[in-house]
Design a protein around this motif. Structure first.
Motif, PDB file in Angstrom:
ATOM      1  N   LEU A 204       0.837  -1.200   0.000  1.00  0.00           N
ATOM      2  CA  LEU A 204       0.000   0.000   0.000  1.00  0.00           C
ATOM      3  C   LEU A 204       0.872   1.250   0.000  1.00  0.00           C
ATOM      4  O   LEU A 204       1.768   1.385   0.838  1.00  0.00           O
ATOM      5  N   TYR A 205       0.612   2.144  -0.960  1.00  0.00           N
ATOM      6  CA  TYR A 205       1.349   3.398  -1.055  1.00  0.00           C
ATOM      7  C   TYR A 205       0.360   4.558  -1.131  1.00  0.00           C
ATOM      8  O   TYR A 205      -0.691   4.457  -1.773  1.00  0.00           O
ATOM      9  N   VAL A 206       0.740   5.663  -0.503  1.00  0.00           N
ATOM     10  CA  VAL A 206      -0.001   6.915  -0.619  1.00  0.00           C
ATOM     11  C   VAL A 206       0.887   7.902  -1.372  1.00  0.00           C
ATOM     12  O   VAL A 206       2.041   8.130  -0.986  1.00  0.00           O
ATOM     13  N   LEU A 207       0.353   8.466  -2.466  1.00  0.00           N
ATOM     14  CA  LEU A 207       1.064   9.512  -3.193  1.00  0.00           C
ATOM     15  C   LEU A 207       0.727  10.843  -2.543  1.00  0.00           C
ATOM     16  O   LEU A 207      -0.442  11.200  -2.419  1.00  0.00           O
ATOM     17  N   GLN A 208       1.757  11.580  -2.165  1.00  0.00           N
ATOM     18  CA  GLN A 208       1.546  12.777  -1.353  1.00  0.00           C
ATOM     19  C   GLN A 208       2.476  13.894  -1.798  1.00  0.00           C
ATOM     20  O   GLN A 208       3.614  13.647  -2.190  1.00  0.00           O
ATOM     21  N   GLY A 209       1.971  15.125  -1.722  1.00  0.00           N
ATOM     22  CA  GLY A 209       2.782  16.295  -2.012  1.00  0.00           C
ATOM     23  C   GLY A 209       2.640  16.766  -3.443  1.00  0.00           C
ATOM     24  O   GLY A 209       1.948  16.169  -4.266  1.00  0.00           O
ATOM     25  N   THR A 210       3.304  17.886  -3.761  1.00  0.00           N
ATOM     26  CA  THR A 210       3.325  18.451  -5.108  1.00  0.00           C
ATOM     27  C   THR A 210       4.749  18.912  -5.398  1.00  0.00           C
ATOM     28  O   THR A 210       5.221  19.879  -4.808  1.00  0.00           O
ATOM     29  N   PRO A 211       5.463  18.212  -6.296  1.00  0.00           N
ATOM     30  CA  PRO A 211       5.082  16.958  -6.951  1.00  0.00           C
ATOM     31  C   PRO A 211       4.955  15.822  -5.940  1.00  0.00           C
ATOM     32  O   PRO A 211       5.524  15.894  -4.848  1.00  0.00           O
ATOM     33  N   ALA A 212       4.239  14.784  -6.329  1.00  0.00           N
ATOM     34  CA  ALA A 212       3.951  13.705  -5.398  1.00  0.00           C
ATOM     35  C   ALA A 212       5.117  12.721  -5.288  1.00  0.00           C
ATOM     36  O   ALA A 212       5.819  12.441  -6.263  1.00  0.00           O
ATOM     37  N   HIS A 213       5.319  12.223  -4.082  1.00  0.00           N
ATOM     38  CA  HIS A 213       6.222  11.107  -3.829  1.00  0.00           C
ATOM     39  C   HIS A 213       5.407  10.009  -3.141  1.00  0.00           C
ATOM     40  O   HIS A 213       4.278  10.239  -2.717  1.00  0.00           O
ATOM     41  N   ALA A 214       5.968   8.820  -3.061  1.00  0.00           N
ATOM     42  CA  ALA A 214       5.229   7.666  -2.543  1.00  0.00           C
ATOM     43  C   ALA A 214       5.627   7.356  -1.111  1.00  0.00           C
ATOM     44  O   ALA A 214       6.814   7.245  -0.795  1.00  0.00           O
ATOM     45  N   ILE A 215       4.626   7.205  -0.254  1.00  0.00           N
ATOM     46  CA  ILE A 215       4.829   6.812   1.138  1.00  0.00           C
ATOM     47  C   ILE A 215       4.224   5.424   1.335  1.00  0.00           C
ATOM     48  O   ILE A 215       3.043   5.212   1.033  1.00  0.00           O
TER      49      ILE A 215
END
Length: 248
Positions: A204-215
């Motif tokens: 499971l990954y959450v794409l976050q931020g601008t630009p997005a990175h994966a958590i």
């Protein structure tokens, strides 16, 4: 059908549409193991669909790509991907059986039709083979789309919110059906629904931020589709908290 395996490795990936001044994805690191369900969440515009469209070869020359996005065996993704979208994309002038047979050139021989009929039986629509799409409910149409995805028998299945337009009970049933029928495939699922992610994710990954990175978030050790227990509820809350960072 032949059981195939294919993983995806993404290392320091950067993706920017040539018409945009800001990248959509930057320094994205993800490992998608073969034979597992990997689920992506993130706010609208975080790059989830963009990543799937890149893997499916649908972006052409419209983006700048840096870093590494490759298959686990180093071979091209082309011809090894099945794509299941939010819309069922059934052709209204073809019956259910011929829609499932699309990837086999409309089932012009007996074998594809037999295989398609067997898949319709698996998704509980065997008796609707000769029905037209406009005779089916939304849930039934998505089951046809699932059968069509299985018919392609590709090692990597990309699913872009395929159950989001359905009512809660139908969505729950189709989640379980898809988890069982795609158990040996490598699946990347996009969803906006934390509960759906918890039920189905092995990664499971959450794409976050601008630009997005994966958590990456840890998931329970139980196999999907999961019954929602206290551990699942805690993960669902963790997902919501992670997503909230992009709405502050």
């Amino acid at each position: 059908m032949v059981t195939q395996t294919l993983g995806v490795e993404i290392n320091h990936a950067y993706l920017q549409y040539q018409t945009n001044t800001i990248a959509t994805l930057a320094n994205v690191n993800m490992s998608v193991p073969a034979g597992c369900w990997t689920v992506l969440l993130g706010r609208s515009g975080s790059g989830k669909t963009t990543l799937l469209r890149y893997l499916a070869g649908l972006l052409g020359d419209s983006v700048t790509i840096k870093g590494e996005i490759r298959s686990s065996d180093g071979q091209p993704f082309a011809q090894r991907i099945a794509y299941m979208a939010q819309q069922d994309l059934l052709l209204p002038w073809l019956n259910v059986l011929d829609n499932v047979c699309l990837s086999a050139k409309f089932g012009s021989t007996a074998q594809p039709k037999m295989q398609a009929q067997a898949l319709l039986d698996q998704v509980g629509l065997g008796q609707y083979a000769n029905a037209m799409p406009d005779q089916l409910s939304g849930g039934m149409r998505q089951r046809v789309a699932l059968a069509r995805t299985l018919m392609q028998d590709k090692p990597l299945v990309l699913m872009d919110e395929p159950f989001s337009a359905l009512d809660a009970v139908t969505r729950h049933k189709l989640q379980g059906l898809a988890a069982n029928l795609l158990a040996n495939k490598t699946v990347i699922l996009i969803t906006h629904d934390p509960q759906e992610a918890v039920r189905l994710a092995e990664q499971l990954y959450v794409l976050q931020g601008t630009p997005a990175h994966a958590i990456k978030l840890n998931v329970p050790n139980t196999l999907p589709p999961r019954n929602l227990d206290a551990e699942c509820a805690a993960l669902q809350q963790a997902i919501l908290q992670q997503l909230e960072h992009d709405y502050d």
